[in-house]
Scaffold this motif. Structure first.
Motif, PDB file in Angstrom:
ATOM      1  N   PHE A  20      49.061   1.026  62.255  1.00  2.09           N
ATOM      2  CA  PHE A  20      49.380   0.095  61.308  1.00  2.09           C
ATOM      3  C   PHE A  20      50.176   0.171  60.122  1.00  2.09           C
ATOM      4  CE2 PHE A  20      47.687  -3.724  59.409  1.00  2.09           C
ATOM      5  CZ  PHE A  20      48.236  -4.036  60.261  1.00  2.09           C
ATOM      6  N   ARG A  67      51.919  -3.803  65.630  1.00  5.01           N
ATOM      7  CA  ARG A  67      50.263  -3.805  65.328  1.00  5.01           C
ATOM      8  C   ARG A  67      50.367  -4.432  64.617  1.00  5.01           C
ATOM      9  NH1 ARG A  67      51.676   0.625  67.389  1.00  5.01           N
ATOM     10  NH2 ARG A  67      50.749   2.015  69.712  1.00  5.01           N
ATOM     11  N   PRO A 110      40.658  -0.478  63.054  1.00  3.66           N
ATOM     12  CA  PRO A 110      40.468   0.098  63.940  1.00  3.66           C
ATOM     13  C   PRO A 110      39.574   1.601  64.169  1.00  3.66           C
ATOM     14  CG  PRO A 110      42.730  -0.570  63.433  1.00  3.66           C
ATOM     15  CD  PRO A 110      41.494  -1.189  62.272  1.00  3.66           C
ATOM     16  N   TYR A 121      45.244   0.151  68.456  1.00  3.59           N
ATOM     17  CA  TYR A 121      45.273   1.055  66.923  1.00  3.59           C
ATOM     18  C   TYR A 121      44.168   2.455  67.294  1.00  3.59           C
ATOM     19  CZ  TYR A 121      46.399  -3.643  65.838  1.00  3.59           C
ATOM     20  OH  TYR A 121      47.359  -5.034  65.693  1.00  3.59           O
TER      21      TYR A 121
END
Length: 177
Positions: A20, A67, A110, A121
């Motif tokens: 991320f 993401r 995540p 993720y």
């Protein structure tokens, strides 16, 4: 026609937690995000691409910035659902209260068992990264809620019907809640 991807994919020296992107934000909220002097940040991009990307059920992830874009789009969907949950229209002050509560409530990150997008993720490597990601997502959600209110209530004290029409659309058939 393909979905719209993040313009921050090619950003050099982007911090990444799990997979991320922790991108700089133009914000007044405290958190781990670096401040940016740019006029356009990931929050603006999420709001700009929300309505166009809401029509897509599939989204090819090209990098960590995508993401962040996906997370933001799904959070906007939750925000709009919260605003239209009641049959009556919500005035601006009530919307501020509802979205601030939604942004600050406990949420999964995540790697947590309750996170709905664990297949997309990667989990943070350790506890320090997990706390960094939780702080960044909290800051991200607060800033996104404030800017979303500015867009949805741009015309006054009533929400834009063009924004609330997207409460029934589900990006990738997913939801954060």
């Amino acid at each position: 026609m393909p979905a719209y991807h993040s313009t921050f994919l090619s950003e050099p020296d982007t911090r990444v937690v799990g997979n991320f992107a922790v991108l700089p934000l133009r914000t007044k909220f405290r958190g781990p995000a670096y401040p940016t002097s740019e006029d356009y940040d990931i929050i603006d991009e999420v709001i700009d691409l929300f309505r166009a990307n809401s029509f897509f059920r599939n989204f090819e992830i090209k990098g960590p910035a995508d993401r962040a874009l996906i997370y933001g789009i799904l959070f906007i969907s939750d925000c709009l659902s919260a605003l239209s949950a009641r049959n009556a229209t919500v005035d601006r002050n009530e919307a501020v209260r509802i979205l601030n509560t939604l942004a600050l409530e406990h949420f999964s990150i995540p790697g947590d068992p309750g996170f709905p997008l664990n297949s997309l993720y990667a989990a943070p490597r350790d506890r320090v990264e997990a706390e960094l990601l939780r702080g960044y997502l909290s800051q991200f959600r607060q800033e996104l809620a404030v800017r979303l209110i500015l867009r949805v209530y741009a015309a006054g004290d009533k929400p834009s019907k063009y924004w609330l029409a997207f409460t029934r659309r589900r990006f990738m058939n997913k939801s954060l809640s």
